[in-house]
Write an enzyme that holds these catalytic residues in place. Structure first.
Site, short mmCIF file in Angstrom:
data_model
loop_
_atom_site.label_atom_id
_atom_site.label_comp_id
_atom_site.label_asym_id
_atom_site.label_seq_id
_atom_site.Cartn_x
_atom_site.Cartn_y
_atom_site.Cartn_z
N GLU A 191 4.68 6.80 3.20
CA GLU A 191 5.26 6.92 4.53
C GLU A 191 6.44 5.96 4.66
O GLU A 191 7.42 6.26 5.33
CB GLU A 191 4.22 6.63 5.62
CG GLU A 191 4.77 6.78 7.02
CD GLU A 191 3.70 6.84 8.09
OE1 GLU A 191 3.92 6.29 9.18
OE2 GLU A 191 2.65 7.45 7.84
N ARG B 286 5.58 13.45 9.47
CA ARG B 286 6.33 12.26 9.07
C ARG B 286 7.52 12.59 8.18
O ARG B 286 7.84 11.85 7.25
CB ARG B 286 5.40 11.25 8.35
CG ARG B 286 4.19 10.83 9.13
CD ARG B 286 4.56 10.07 10.42
NE ARG B 286 3.34 9.71 11.13
CZ ARG B 286 2.78 10.47 12.06
NH1 ARG B 286 3.34 11.62 12.40
NH2 ARG B 286 1.68 10.08 12.68
N SER C 149 2.26 1.56 8.27
CA SER C 149 1.45 2.36 7.35
C SER C 149 2.21 2.64 6.07
O SER C 149 3.32 3.17 6.10
CB SER C 149 1.06 3.69 8.01
OG SER C 149 0.23 3.47 9.14
#
Length: 291
Positions: free
Chosen positions: A287, A170, A217
């Site tokens: 995130e 990520r 998320s």
């Protein structure tokens, strides 16, 4: 609007509106320096002027994972008015960074080109997904990238091959405004692409909250752990502060129940991080992007 930008650029690219209009969470105020350019050349001029003024650039695509707070020291650039394009040569595809992932997957399906089905249902643009190396169900978008084009922080347009970019979980080393991406996709039967995409979307609808706005998320999954499970084990599932709530359906999502503020969401983020660290000795990493 700052005086560092010339009058012509302000006339053609500057806008005066609330960031709330672009936020998937419905949160955001007015930015001091907000631009929605219509040409790549305008992006280069904005970036160059920003660098000279020692301010920070913040690119905004679909804003699907951005929590807007104090943006006074940043120059916000939206790519929604930059012309979109998608060019296909065999299984090599060149696409503008402001193309929506869902639309891209659907159009490639008609050409029997697949591989990105694991991102089906993600409300992001190509540029944002590449910048954070978006992934799900064991797949990462970086696997299919051949090269990218960016406006670097000096305002110059540069092309980077995949091998020049450091992609991680990520995250990526990309430092600039992505304008286009070259992919190498996998030849795949249309029916197979449709079936896999439908399966992923069905999974998301079962697992993720769609009844209220969210940014997806909130935290990355720590190694060998699921962030949502850690948060739930701390007894925080359903916790509410103001108009923001840790989703009762998935504890790694924060939803806006209708009148949430930046402070409400940020307070929940801080609570989630502190409680997981206090009880599990695990430091969660964001995130989503928080300004």
């Amino acid at each position: 609007m700052s005086k560092i930008f010339d009058e012509k650029l302000l006339e053609t690219a500057a806008i005066d509106t609330s960031l709330r209009e672009f936020s998937h969470l419905g949160i955001g105020g007015k930015a001091k320096n907000l631009f929605a350019p219509h040409k790549i050349e305008e992006i280069s001029k904005i970036v160059s002027a920003t660098a000279k003024a020692n301010l920070n650039i913040f690119p905004v695509g679909a804003a699907s994972n951005i929590l807007f707070g104090n943006t006074r020291d940043k120059v916000i650039i939206l790519d929604k008015f930059i012309p979109k394009f998608c060019e296909v040569n065999g299984n090599e595809v060149l696409v503008s960074a402001n193309y929506k992932i869902a639309k891209f997957i659907d159009e490639m399906k008609e050409l029997t080109l697949g591989g990105l089905e694991f991102l089906a249902g993600v409300p992001a643009n190509i540029g944002g997904a590449v910048s954070m190396n978006a992934g799900a169900c064991g797949g990462n978008i970086s696997y299919f990238i051949e090269f990218i084009e960016v406006v670097d922080h000096d305002g110059k347009i540069r092309e980077y091959q995949k091998e020049e970019i450091d992609f991680g979980y990520r995250k990526s080393s990309i430092n600039g405004f992505i304008t286009k991406v070259g992919f190498i996709l996998a030849p795949k039967p249309k029916e197979e692409i449709m079936a896999e995409a439908a399966k992923i979307i069905a999974f998301r609808k079962v697992q993720h909250p769609y009844n209220f706005p969210s940014l997806g998320s909130t935290f990355k999954n720590p190694e060998n752990h699921a962030a949502g499970k850690l948060i739930e084990e701390c007894g925080l599932k359903g916790k509410t502060i103001g108009g923001a709530q840790i989703s009762k359906k998935h504890a790694n999502f924060i939803v806006n129940k209708g009148n949430a503020t930046y402070r409400d969401v940020k307070s929940l983020i801080d609570l989630m991080m502190s409680e997981v660290y206090r009880t599990m000795n695990i430091m969660l990493q964001l995130e989503i992007k928080v300004l």
